[in-house]
Every structure is written in structure tokens, then in C-alpha cells.
Design a protein around this motif. Sequence first.
Motif, short mmCIF file in Angstrom:
data_model
loop_
_atom_site.label_atom_id
_atom_site.label_comp_id
_atom_site.label_asym_id
_atom_site.label_seq_id
_atom_site.Cartn_x
_atom_site.Cartn_y
_atom_site.Cartn_z
N PRO A 30 0.83 -1.21 0.00
CA PRO A 30 0.00 0.00 0.00
C PRO A 30 0.86 1.26 0.00
O PRO A 30 2.09 1.20 0.04
CB PRO A 30 -0.77 -0.12 1.32
N VAL A 31 0.24 2.41 0.02
CA VAL A 31 0.96 3.67 0.21
C VAL A 31 1.67 3.64 1.56
O VAL A 31 1.09 3.22 2.57
CB VAL A 31 -0.03 4.87 0.17
N ALA A 32 2.93 4.06 1.55
CA ALA A 32 3.71 4.17 2.79
C ALA A 32 3.84 2.84 3.52
O ALA A 32 3.95 2.81 4.74
CB ALA A 32 3.11 5.23 3.71
N GLY A 33 3.87 1.74 2.78
CA GLY A 33 3.94 0.44 3.42
C GLY A 33 5.33 0.02 3.86
O GLY A 33 5.48 -1.00 4.53
N GLY A 34 6.37 0.79 3.51
CA GLY A 34 7.73 0.44 3.87
C GLY A 34 8.32 1.40 4.88
O GLY A 34 7.76 1.64 5.95
N THR A 35 9.45 2.01 4.51
CA THR A 35 10.16 2.90 5.42
C THR A 35 9.32 4.11 5.83
O THR A 35 9.34 4.53 6.99
CB THR A 35 11.47 3.36 4.76
N THR A 36 8.56 4.67 4.89
CA THR A 36 7.76 5.86 5.20
C THR A 36 6.81 5.62 6.36
O THR A 36 6.68 6.44 7.27
CB THR A 36 7.00 6.32 3.96
N GLY A 37 6.14 4.49 6.35
CA GLY A 37 5.17 4.20 7.39
C GLY A 37 5.78 4.00 8.76
O GLY A 37 5.08 4.04 9.77
#
Length: 382
Positions: A30-37
Motif C-alpha cells: 500500500p501507500v507508505a507500506g515500507g520505510t515511510t510508514g
Amino acid sequence: MVVGAGMVGAACALHAAAAGLRTVLVDRGPVAGGTTGAGEGNLLVSDKEPGPELGLALLSARLWQGLTERHKLGATAEYEAKGGLVVASGEEGLRALLDFAAAQRRSGVEAVPVPADGLHELEPRLAEGLAGGVHYPQDAQVQPALAAARLVRAARDLGAEARFGTTVTAVLRTPDGAVRGVRTDRGDIHAPAVVNAAGTWGGEVAALAGVRLPVLPRRGFVLVTEPLPARTVRHKVYAADYVADVASDSADLQTSAVVEATAAGPVLIGASRERVGFDRTFSLPVVRRLAAQALALFPVLRDVATLRAYTGFRPYLPDHLPAIGPDPRAPGLHHACGHEGAGIGLAPATGHLIAQCLTGVRPDLDLTPFRPDRFTAEEATP
């Protein structure tokens, strides 16, 4: 097309769409499912020494203000222009901090020295006995997952297409080596340009195109407290040794207190750094050290409950600079990854510069320091 729907990928898609380019954004999750989240939402100039990254941060700070006004990020993504406060516990550390701030001011940073007896005017609940600090009015904060989602929505409003749950399995190249799109588990997507905004997994995407980019994961933990009254912590506050930890090449564990309140009430406590691959194992010693360092700055937190802790992986490159711009080894491939812990803050400038490259406009910054092919053969082998 853009691979990766974290903050950097969202910014790249938005700026590309705003430039009139037909844009497809792809992510396996999904959106922001990696480092961003798993980020804290730092929008910092305070921790950048004079040089290419500081120039990128200053450009991004200006662009964040414009994005905030156009897309109402204060209401939708908890954008707060709260400023930062960097503090030193002793005289030696304070001298180094003031020298660092003086060099930053020559590069356009607002850095205001704060004597010991002035610290509590900015942060009334700060610990006693600190030697002094520097106030950075340009520092800000955002809720990263919300901000990335808002930028993706803005890109879609401009005609961009977003495909989530779609894994890129290969980069399509012509016989002469030019990039012509990607293969995914849901079919091929043809495009004259591919932007690698895969963050910590940027090296894997680069490898699909047959080029090496030595992106490594650098693990960090963040503690989240119970909601506290507004303005318990007024700025983003951190100890001066945080700057040295950010710049360190060591793979060993490093921790330095970073304390900030959120618009929703909880206080976030970081920051730790260590290179342990993609190991997500919870480390009680690390979070205990973070808690102790936070208490040394804000004793008021002693009786505050910690609700949870989470971990994420910063995309680390050997020289601590991101890879931004076209890759001459694979014509049509552009990189926008390797920002380590600064990707949230540097995303708007990165997206802006990538869009300029894609449209043949001379970039506003010299991209030579960010060239993706700048690493030696030894450095390019993670």
C-alpha cells in the motif's frame, strides 16, 4: 513510471504528473507500506552540514511550504512548522554545536544560539543543567503516512495512475540497453522512463535493471507514549550528538535522544541506528536506552506510559547522500532513493528534480554529488 509509493515515490509521481507527464505509480504494497510508514516525519535542516544534502533540504523546506498551502497538509497530514531545538549537555559539546550552526548560517540556515538560561523559554519542561543549544525555526514535522497518501491523491487528481499490490519482477530493456518499462506480477507496463523510488529496496530494483546501487538497510526503533497535554514538548528536541550519529559509517548500534510531540498527543522518542540487515527482532536494550536518554532531556516523561515501539529500515548509501537523477548505465532509468533517515524531508525536492530531469529542464540543483554511478566497484557491492 515510478516504482515505490513511499514519500519519495509519491512526491516523484506528483511532480511528474504536475509537469504534464503520463504517470503510473507502482508498489507491491500500500501507500507508505515500507520505510515511510515507520518514520517519525522529520523535515529537518538542523542536522545537515553545509554541502549538497543541505542544499537539497533547503529546497525541500520551501517546497513543503508550497505543498502545505495547496493541499492543506496541516489539516490532513499533521504538518507543523514547529521548529527544532538542538541542545548540548556540556561546554565542549556546545562549542562544537555553535561552530556547526555558524557554518550552516553561511549556507542559508536560520540557526539561533540559545544560552542555557534561555532554553526554558522555548521548552519549559526541559531538564535543568544543560549548557545551551541552537534553535532552528525552519525545522518542521509531518505525519508521514498521511502525507504520502495525500500526495498520491493529489497526483491521481492530476491524472496519475496508481497500482498497489503490484510487484515489479523485471525492468524491460531494449537490445541496446535502454529502459522501456517494467514487468510485474500483473503484466507489463511500458514506459520510456522508470523512476526507482523503492527506498530501502532501491538496490533490488536497480539490480533488476542490471546496475548496482549499494543501498543497505539501517534499522531504527521509535517509542510512542500515551497522549499528553498539548505543548508538553513544543519543538523537535534532540541532543547534539544526534548529528554525529547520522553521519557515522559505523554498523554498530548508536542511539541519541530525539523527542517530539505529535498533533494527536503522543510523544515520539528516537533515534537508534544499526546495520543488521532486515532483522526486525525487537530489542529491549535499545528501547530502554532510548527511554533513558529521553528522560535525561525531559524528566516529565518519567511517569508517562509507553504504548508501543516500532521499527523501520532507513535506506543507507555509503556516502550518506541519496541517488537522484538518470543512470547512464541504463538509459531511461532514474533513481530517487537512498535518503537514509531524511527521505520524508527531502522528498519534495527529490520529486521536483526528477520531474525536471524527465522533462529535459535543467535541474535547480547540481545533481553531480547524487549521481547513481558515483560509487567504486567495492562500494557498489553491498
